[in-house]
Design a protein around this motif. Structure first.
Motif, PDB file in Angstrom:
ATOM      1  N   ALA A 387       0.963  -1.043  -0.175  1.00 53.08           N
ATOM      2  CA  ALA A 387      -0.160   0.125   0.049  1.00 53.08           C
ATOM      3  C   ALA A 387       0.881   1.298  -0.010  1.00 53.08           C
ATOM      4  N   MET A 388       0.685   2.028  -0.973  1.00 54.07           N
ATOM      5  CA  MET A 388       1.668   3.296  -1.140  1.00 54.07           C
ATOM      6  C   MET A 388       0.851   4.398  -1.643  1.00 54.07           C
ATOM      7  N   LEU A 389       1.218   5.569  -0.832  1.00 53.10           N
ATOM      8  CA  LEU A 389       0.638   6.788  -1.085  1.00 53.10           C
ATOM      9  C   LEU A 389       1.702   7.866  -1.403  1.00 53.10           C
ATOM     10  N   VAL A 390       1.143   9.032  -2.633  1.00 51.60           N
ATOM     11  CA  VAL A 390       2.038  10.079  -2.833  1.00 51.60           C
ATOM     12  C   VAL A 390       1.391  11.170  -2.205  1.00 51.60           C
ATOM     13  N   VAL A 391       2.047  12.082  -1.255  1.00 47.41           N
ATOM     14  CA  VAL A 391       1.516  12.991  -0.588  1.00 47.41           C
ATOM     15  C   VAL A 391       2.360  14.339  -0.624  1.00 47.41           C
ATOM     16  N   ASP A 392       1.789  15.487  -0.721  1.00 43.60           N
ATOM     17  CA  ASP A 392       2.221  16.758  -0.487  1.00 43.60           C
ATOM     18  C   ASP A 392       2.891  16.908   0.564  1.00 43.60           C
ATOM     19  N   ASP A 393       3.478  18.293   0.817  1.00 47.61           N
ATOM     20  CA  ASP A 393       4.054  18.421   2.065  1.00 47.61           C
ATOM     21  C   ASP A 393       3.110  18.781   3.309  1.00 47.61           C
ATOM     22  N   ILE A 397      -3.067  13.822  -0.196  1.00 50.70           N
ATOM     23  CA  ILE A 397      -3.063  12.560  -0.892  1.00 50.70           C
ATOM     24  C   ILE A 397      -3.145  12.800  -2.403  1.00 50.70           C
ATOM     25  N   ARG A 398      -1.994  12.651  -3.186  1.00 53.82           N
ATOM     26  CA  ARG A 398      -2.103  12.837  -4.652  1.00 53.82           C
ATOM     27  C   ARG A 398      -2.061  11.616  -5.497  1.00 53.82           C
ATOM     28  N   ASN A 399      -1.694  10.469  -4.798  1.00 47.24           N
ATOM     29  CA  ASN A 399      -1.654   9.232  -5.710  1.00 47.24           C
ATOM     30  C   ASN A 399      -1.767   8.181  -4.571  1.00 47.24           C
ATOM     31  N   ALA A 400      -2.412   6.947  -5.232  1.00 46.38           N
ATOM     32  CA  ALA A 400      -2.412   5.896  -4.466  1.00 46.38           C
ATOM     33  C   ALA A 400      -2.653   4.625  -5.191  1.00 46.38           C
ATOM     34  N   ASN A 402      -3.542   0.499  -6.170  1.00 46.79           N
ATOM     35  CA  ASN A 402      -4.729  -0.570  -5.775  1.00 46.79           C
ATOM     36  C   ASN A 402      -4.684  -1.296  -4.315  1.00 46.79           C
ATOM     37  N   GLU A 403      -3.416  -1.527  -3.897  1.00 41.23           N
ATOM     38  CA  GLU A 403      -3.220  -2.055  -2.708  1.00 41.23           C
ATOM     39  C   GLU A 403      -3.954  -1.315  -1.316  1.00 41.23           C
ATOM     40  N   VAL A 404      -3.875   0.145  -1.623  1.00 46.18           N
ATOM     41  CA  VAL A 404      -4.505   0.835  -0.647  1.00 46.18           C
ATOM     42  C   VAL A 404      -5.919   0.445  -0.334  1.00 46.18           C
ATOM     43  N   GLU A 405      -6.725   0.425  -1.477  1.00 48.03           N
ATOM     44  CA  GLU A 405      -8.002   0.141  -1.444  1.00 48.03           C
ATOM     45  C   GLU A 405      -8.187  -1.408  -1.000  1.00 48.03           C
ATOM     46  N   LYS A 406      -7.464  -2.234  -1.527  1.00 46.30           N
ATOM     47  CA  LYS A 406      -7.426  -3.651  -1.135  1.00 46.30           C
ATOM     48  C   LYS A 406      -7.171  -3.789   0.519  1.00 46.30           C
ATOM     49  N   THR A 407      -6.306  -3.131   0.927  1.00 46.04           N
ATOM     50  CA  THR A 407      -5.878  -3.128   2.451  1.00 46.04           C
ATOM     51  C   THR A 407      -6.843  -2.569   3.548  1.00 46.04           C
ATOM     52  N   PHE A 408      -6.879  -1.370   3.110  1.00 46.92           N
ATOM     53  CA  PHE A 408      -7.759  -0.432   4.012  1.00 46.92           C
ATOM     54  C   PHE A 408      -9.180  -0.098   3.493  1.00 46.92           C
ATOM     55  N   GLY A 409      -9.649  -0.407   2.531  1.00 47.86           N
ATOM     56  CA  GLY A 409     -11.144  -0.179   1.934  1.00 47.86           C
ATOM     57  C   GLY A 409     -11.278   0.831   1.431  1.00 47.86           C
ATOM     58  N   TYR A 410     -10.308   1.920   1.319  1.00 49.17           N
ATOM     59  CA  TYR A 410     -10.679   3.148   0.777  1.00 49.17           C
ATOM     60  C   TYR A 410     -10.605   3.184  -0.741  1.00 49.17           C
ATOM     61  N   ARG A 411     -11.812   3.864  -1.366  1.00 51.16           N
ATOM     62  CA  ARG A 411     -11.743   3.753  -2.864  1.00 51.16           C
ATOM     63  C   ARG A 411     -10.648   4.721  -3.317  1.00 51.16           C
ATOM     64  N   LYS A 412     -10.129   4.642  -4.353  1.00 58.28           N
ATOM     65  CA  LYS A 412      -9.061   5.298  -5.201  1.00 58.28           C
ATOM     66  C   LYS A 412      -9.713   6.663  -5.331  1.00 58.28           C
ATOM     67  N   GLU A 413     -11.037   6.912  -5.744  1.00 52.03           N
ATOM     68  CA  GLU A 413     -11.659   7.999  -6.233  1.00 52.03           C
ATOM     69  C   GLU A 413     -11.690   9.136  -4.929  1.00 52.03           C
ATOM     70  N   ALA A 414     -12.233   8.549  -3.903  1.00 47.49           N
ATOM     71  CA  ALA A 414     -12.032   9.299  -2.502  1.00 47.49           C
ATOM     72  C   ALA A 414     -10.713   9.783  -2.081  1.00 47.49           C
ATOM     73  N   LEU A 415      -9.858   8.786  -2.121  1.00 54.12           N
ATOM     74  CA  LEU A 415      -8.384   9.128  -1.718  1.00 54.12           C
ATOM     75  C   LEU A 415      -7.892  10.253  -2.578  1.00 54.12           C
ATOM     76  N   LEU A 416      -8.102  10.490  -3.837  1.00 56.34           N
ATOM     77  CA  LEU A 416      -7.514  11.291  -4.757  1.00 56.34           C
ATOM     78  C   LEU A 416      -8.452  12.550  -5.255  1.00 56.34           C
ATOM     79  N   GLY A 418      -8.586  15.504  -3.814  1.00 54.84           N
ATOM     80  CA  GLY A 418      -7.840  16.506  -3.403  1.00 54.84           C
ATOM     81  C   GLY A 418      -8.099  17.149  -2.066  1.00 54.84           C
ATOM     82  N   SER A 419      -8.957  16.490  -1.563  1.00 59.93           N
ATOM     83  CA  SER A 419      -9.539  17.098  -0.069  1.00 59.93           C
ATOM     84  C   SER A 419      -8.997  16.330   0.944  1.00 59.93           C
ATOM     85  N   MET A 420      -8.520  14.876   0.668  1.00 61.44           N
ATOM     86  CA  MET A 420      -8.456  14.190   1.689  1.00 61.44           C
ATOM     87  C   MET A 420      -6.888  14.046   1.977  1.00 61.44           C
ATOM     88  N   ARG A 421      -6.556  13.896   3.352  1.00 67.76           N
ATOM     89  CA  ARG A 421      -5.075  13.938   3.629  1.00 67.76           C
ATOM     90  C   ARG A 421      -4.672  12.872   4.485  1.00 67.76           C
TER      91      ARG A 421
END
Length: 728
Positions: A387-393, A397-400, A402-416, A418-421
């Motif tokens: 599970a890997m995330l690309v984040v700003d300072d 969250i700018r990128n994620a 598929n393992e993030v959704e598989k492990t923690f259940g968060y959908r990629k659309e919600a993670l990306l 632009g308002s989720m940190r």
């Protein structure tokens, strides 16, 4: 030619002042030649000289190489009109040369950067291995060593690169190494060698080296890749076995590996076996007399190709053992793979070969499953990884993957969105401290790591281990997250299993054992609620579960006759659901029922209630099923002991009652005989005859009583029952 290529490669990889001087010199030289050419009206051929410094710089210093290419092309564009004037054709030609110079610099820089990353990744994988790994060039010098190799010899990699490997080994072992390396060729490019090495601490340890040779098109040696695994403990164990003949005999006869010993004759032919263990006979289906006339070649489908060479090396003293996978043939003609280790040594003045073989049939199946699993894992790793995330300072969250959704259940659309940190998925009480910590760590160029607790999409807390590092050339960071929740849950289960296994060994009463099991299961109440239900007369008895407040709920579950009874009837693990005790809107409990089986007899069931948002892994399910069988076997054993005690007590009572009855019969019988003798009447003879018959019957009863006493004594002597014991 190879030496020239190696020197050129070494020069290109170096960071020496000479290399920088060469770049500067070729740059100035190129400008001098091009300037002279422009002064003489030459504008087409000489500008190609700029490729030399640009390519050198871009190959070794990708970023600076691109800058140099831009700088060179810019200076060239300034130089042309100054000397030639603003002639359109000349300027167009100059612009073209400048674009090509910049393009060459960019292309070489990009390729060099990718090559450097791949090389670092490959060397990093080798460096992380616990085995000692060394790359030996064709000239017998080190070209690469991993961190484990350097730690063992307490040296730096730079101290070893280019040094002959023989300096780390005594002369006799260096000769053995040389002979082994010479034995490798394109037809047999790899092999296994056991060799001792003295570490930096002064201790000498034995290593098993797996060596793979790399050869050129003409068969010349390019390099050897060797991986050494410490097998000192194994060799010490073999020495201990040889030092004690009595202990060796016991281990030899009861070993679960096939062990055979045969003589190696002077003409290098293999003599018949003169020693083998019971397992070997069972494995191949031969009797001892039959196998005593056979040699190793009679048991294999095809002899290893290197066997003759190895036998010659054994005779010369340059080799002692080998390990190989060989196809063997049983007496009935069936074939099976075996892992064979052969060791040659002197025994009573004769050279003998000890062969240890292990049936690899089951392991092969497991290995095939592992290989398929590894192939699947590699595919997933290549495409998704962890599970890997690309984040700003600021943590956005700018990128994620598929393992993030598989492990923690968060959908990629919600993670990306632009308002989720990152802070939004950290548990509230740790949010401020955790975000501040890894934000500071992300500033470190080499990256850092730590632990944090996250909330998954279902609201369950997850224990994770993270690694964070800044992405070079950007203001973003890469955050890698590994879920460790299951591991920590499993540690609690393992601790409880260890305590229960102790109880199975030492508790002698079935009731005390069950109470102890329930007590140990109580330690799992944070994740599991477990209840033990013995099977008595076809019904499961509801005992107090590990959490006493759920006793009524457990009794209701058994009364409903659900999964616990299905498990008791089928002997299989059964899954079910049951409402929570408080029924306050909580999701239902997940219920897993494990049958307690002993010798195909169902002793009862263990019921595990999983609280909401608690997961259980397949290995944990296997552990609980194995534990259920162990408990069932222990309960059945305790019950059998109790039944034997009850049977012994009943025998004692029967003997006592039979003795009393015999005495009661004899007393009236003597009176009858007396009256019949005193009164001489016509039926006296008949009465006396019947009395004698009754007396014979009583004597036979006495004899049976004596035999019962002998049976009682036999049970006491051979069943571990003492006359003072009583059933509880």
């Amino acid at each position: 030619m190879d030496k020239v290529e190696k020197r050129l490669e070494s020069f290109l990889e170096s960071d020496s002042i000479l290399f920088i001087f060469v770049i500067g010199f070729t740059t100035l030289f190129s400008f001098a030649i091009v300037t002279a050419g422009l002064l003489n009206g030459i504008t087409t051929l000489l500008p190609h000289l700029f490729y030399i410094p640009v390519v050198f710089a871009a190959y070794r210093y990708p970023r600076e190489g691109m800058i140099l290419s831009v700088l060179v092309s810019s200076l060239y564009l300034v130089l042309v009109p100054l000397i030639m004037g603003p002639v359109p054709d000349v300027m167009i030609n100059a612009y073209g040369h400048s674009v090509v110079i910049v393009a060459v610099g960019v292309i070489v820089s990009v390729l060099s950067f990718q090559l450097s990353r791949e090389k670092e990744m490959y060397l990093g994988l080798l460096d992380d291995q616990n085995d000692l790994i060394a790359m030996i060039a064709g000239d017998s010098t080190y070209s690469f060593v991993n961190a484990a190799y350097c730690r063992y010899f307490d040296v730096e990699p730079g101290d070893l690169i280019g040094m002959p490997y023989r300096e780390h080994y005594p002369p006799e072992e260096s000769a053995l190494l040389d002979a082994f390396f010479r034995s490798l060729n394109p037809q047999r490019p790899s092999g296994v060698l056991e060799l001792s090495a003295r570490g930096a601490d002064g201790a000498t340890r034995m290593f098993q080296w797996n060596v793979s040779g790399h050869f050129g098109e003409k068969g010349e040696t390019l390099s050897y890749l060797s991986s050494g695994r410490d097998i000192t403990s194994l060799r010490n164990m073999e020495e201990a076995l040889r030092s004690s003949e009595e202990k060796f005999g016991a281990l030899f006869s009861h070993a679960r590996d096939g062990i055979l010993v045969n003589e190696l004759r002077d003409d290098l032919t293999l003599g018949p076996f003169f020693e083998m263990n019971r397992y070997t006979l069972d494995l191949f289906g031969y009797e001892r007399d039959e196998m005593s006339t056979m040699s190793p070649l009679d048991l294999v489908v095809e002899a290893p190709a290197f066997l003759s060479e190895w036998l010659g090396q054994v005779q010369e003293g340059t080799a002692r053992s080998f390990r190989e996978e060989v196809m063997c043939r049983r007496r009935d003609g069936s074939e099976f793979p075996a892992d064979v280790t052969a060791v040659a040594f002197e025994l009573h003045g004769k050279r003998v070969i000890l062969s240890i073989l292990r049936d690899m049939s089951l392991r092969k199946e497991v290995q095939e499953k592992i290989i398929r699993s590894e192939e699947l894992y590699r595919t997933l790793f290549e495409n998704t990884g962890t599970a890997m995330l690309v984040v700003d300072d600021d943590g956005t969250i700018r990128n994620a993957n598929n393992e993030v959704e598989k492990t923690f259940g968060y959908r990629k659309e919600a993670l990306l969105s632009g308002s989720m940190r990152v802070g939004d998925i950290v548990v509230p009480e740790e949010r401020h401290g955790t975000i501040g910590t890894f934000s500071a760590q992300g500033m470190i160029s080499g990256g850092s790591s730590g632990e944090m607790r996250l909330i998954d999409a279902s609201g369950m807390y997850r224990d994770t281990f993270y690694t964070i590092a800044r992405i070079p050339g950007t203001s973003q960071r890469i955050l890698s997250i590994a879920d460790q929740t299951g591991t920590r849950q499993g540690s609690l289960l393992l601790a409880a299993v260890n305590e229960i296994n102790q109880a199975v060994v030492y508790e002698r009463e079935s009731s005390v054992l069950i109470d102890r099991v329930c007590k140990e299961f109580a330690a799992l109440n944070e994740y599991y609620v477990i209840a033990v239900s013995p099977l008595e007369e076809g019904r499961l008895t509801a005992l107090t579960p590990s959490v006493s407040s759920l006793e009524e709920m457990h009794a209701s579950y058994l009364y409903a006759g659900g999964g616990a009874y299905r498990a008791a009837r089928s002997g299989l693990v059964e899954y079910d659901e049951w409402p929570a005790a408080d029924d306050g809107g909580e999701p239902p409990l997940q219920v897993i029922n494990f049958p307690m089986i002993a010798d195909e007899e169902i002793i009862g069931a263990i019921t595990a209630y999983l609280r909401p948002r608690v997961s259980i892994t397949d290995p944990e399910i296997d552990t609980l099923q194995a534990l259920a069988n162990d408990i069932g076997f222990a309960i059945r054993s305790r019950r059998l002991e109790e039944e034997k005690l009850e049977a012994l007590e009943q025998i004692e009572k029967n003997i006592e009652q039979l003795s009393i009855i015999n005495d009661h019969i004899r007393n009236p019988l003597q009176v009858i005989v007396g009256y019949a003798v005193l009164d001489d009447w016509e039926h006296t003879e008949k009465v006396l005859g019947q009395a004698e018959e009754i007396d014979r019957i009583i004597n036979r009863l006495d004899q049976r009583c004596l035999e019962s006493s002998k049976i009682r004594e036999y049970l006491i002597r051979h069943s571990g029952i003492h006359s003072g014991d009583h059933p509880r």
